[in-house]
Design a protein around this motif. Structure first.
Motif: not given
Length: 461
Positions: A410-429
């Motif tokens: 299971v992974h948690g996620f959060a977005r950084t930035g906006a639109g197509d240039t944004g990234e998704v950061r993951f953290a292990t749950v």
């Protein structure tokens, strides 16, 4: 009721479809989904925070409210930790859930222990820690009275069953005439017995009721809460002072699994409660809520790889790694718990194409392990990914160990930035369960234990 989509506190968020597509694409790139990791759960941390904010906004002061999260909906320590940091309390219903809540950092005073079968040991520990308890029945009240030390800081309540009826899913309806939970108020003499129980126990200060969850309309839930409010007033009138000072109104807000709208919302629920029991919000009682599914369901999804496709009886079948072991309710009660399915290619890009009627099946070794029957979806192929939406509660967090299949990561996620240039950061749950862990859990340390039993009496040929 006005449908809504969740809003992040800092402004509107991208559409649910776009958020899921971003996460799937980034998960494939990060190696979290693919041939070597064919199954995983994902949780939207921004969405969880937004859901907590929406709950708080629906219950402004007065009254004083402790919003607890029902641990059974996502019994994962990092998730509980996030909710504790958001200012939530925690509702637990077993020693295991209590351990997880304490490990996650919930203060004992913010924890409520509910269970219809508490042992003396469980009660002793809760009282020693100052954890609130809701007794399920009058016999349990006697047990608590025997174990409770004078001056205990634990708030003690009694669960009642207002017997207002059931919703469309019997297994989720807890206020029917014969529900196993609480004191059945409409049984002969039961209401008077509850009033006497309070009169005889000055330390008993809370009433608890929970009508049900999925399949229960808001009006039915509100009716049960209103009946509990009336009982509280009757108790206080009978004892001559305000002994009942708090009401635990449970949770149970249904989730819309049909599309991305959040309907009903916490605001809808609060408005229905105000109409049914205006006194609930005037400050005379402090409140406790116990929401679970409605906080997390739409903030999570399952991603699974398609391993094979084949045809049988004129029906296309996609064999995936998400089945009854992680979508148990949907497999066994598909009409009550239908899930939406989104389709992506092996690179995590949304898949398009002419719709084809297909079954999406799981890996478990029984014929009924199908999570979606006869769905019109773009044609699935080996290596594609299917996403089971709205599964943030009760699905990947509490898997079934059928066929000794490993618990998924299971992974948690959060977005950084906006639109197509944004990234998704993951953290292990939670890490994926290993084969070594499966063997250990299955008694490997005692592999020869049964051989020693009856060794002096060998089986005769």
């Amino acid at each position: 009721m006005t449908p809504s989509t969740a809003q992040h506190p800092t402004g509107p968020r991208r559409s649910p479809e776009a958020r899921v597509a971003d996460v799937v694409r980034h998960a494939v790139r990060a190696g979290l989904l693919g041939e070597d990791r064919p199954l995983a759960g994902f949780l939207d941390t921004e969405g969880i925070r937004a859901s907590v904010d929406a709950l708080r906004a629906a219950f402004p002061a007065p009254p004083d409210v402790l919003h607890t999260f029902a641990a059974k909906a996502a019994s994962l320590v990092p998730v509980l930790r996030l909710l504790a940091e958001c200012g939530m309390g925690c509702e637990v219903a077993s020693p295991g859930e209590l351990r997880l809540a304490l490990e996650a950092g919930f203060a004992p005073a913010s924890i409520v222990l509910d269970s219809p079968a508490k042992t003396r040991g469980e009660i002793r520990r809760a009282l020693a820690l100052g954890i609130a308890l809701n007794a399920d029945n009058l016999a349990e009240l006697d047990r608590i009275g025997e174990l409770r030390a004078p001056g205990s800081s634990s708030v003690v309540g009694l669960r009642v069953n207002p017997q207002v009826g059931g919703g469309s899913i019997g297994a989720m309806s807890t206020a029917t005439a014969t529900s196993k939970f609480g004191v059945a108020l409409r049984d002969p003499g039961a209401r008077d017995g509850v009033v006497r129980a309070f009169a005889e126990r000055p330390w008993l200060t809370r009433l608890h009721a929970h009508v049900g969850s999925q399949g229960c309309p808001l009006e039915l839930i509100a009716e049960g809460v209103a009946e509990t409010c009336r009982l509280a007033e009757d108790i206080n009138d009978a004892v001559g002072h305000r002994q009942v000072t708090s009401l635990d109104i449970g949770g149970g807000l249904p989730v819309n699994f049909a599309d991305d709208t959040v309907s009903p919302s916490f605001a809808d629920f609060a408005a229905t409660l105000r109409a049914a029991a205006a006194g609930l919000f005037d400050g005379r009682y402090s409140l406790v809520t116990e929401f679970g599914r409605s906080l997390l369901a739409k903030n999570g999804f399952i991603g699974a790889r398609v391993e094979y496709t084949k045809d049988a009886g004129g029906r296309r079948i996609a064999l995936t790694h998400a089945g009854a072991q992680t979508a148990t309710r949907t497999v066994f009660m598909p009409d009550a718990w239908p899930l939406r399915v989104a389709v992506f290619d092996a690179a995590g890009r949304p898949k398009d194409g002419p719709p084809l009627v297909q079954d999406v099946a799981g890996p478990c070794c029984f014929a009924g392990d199908v999570v979606a029957h006869g769905r019109e979806l773009p044609e699935l192929a080996e290596g594609d990914l299917v996403v089971l939406l709205d599964t943030g509660a009760y699905y990947f967090s509490t898997p079934w160990s059928y066929n000794s299949l490993p618990r998924p990561a299971v992974h948690g996620f959060a977005r950084t930035g906006a639109g197509d240039t944004g990234e998704v950061r993951f953290a292990t749950v939670r890490d994926e369960q290993t084969l070594d862990e499966i063997a250990a859990e299955s008694g490997l340390a005692h592999v020869d234990s049964l051989l020693a039993l009856g060794a002096e009496h060998p089986v005769q040929g």
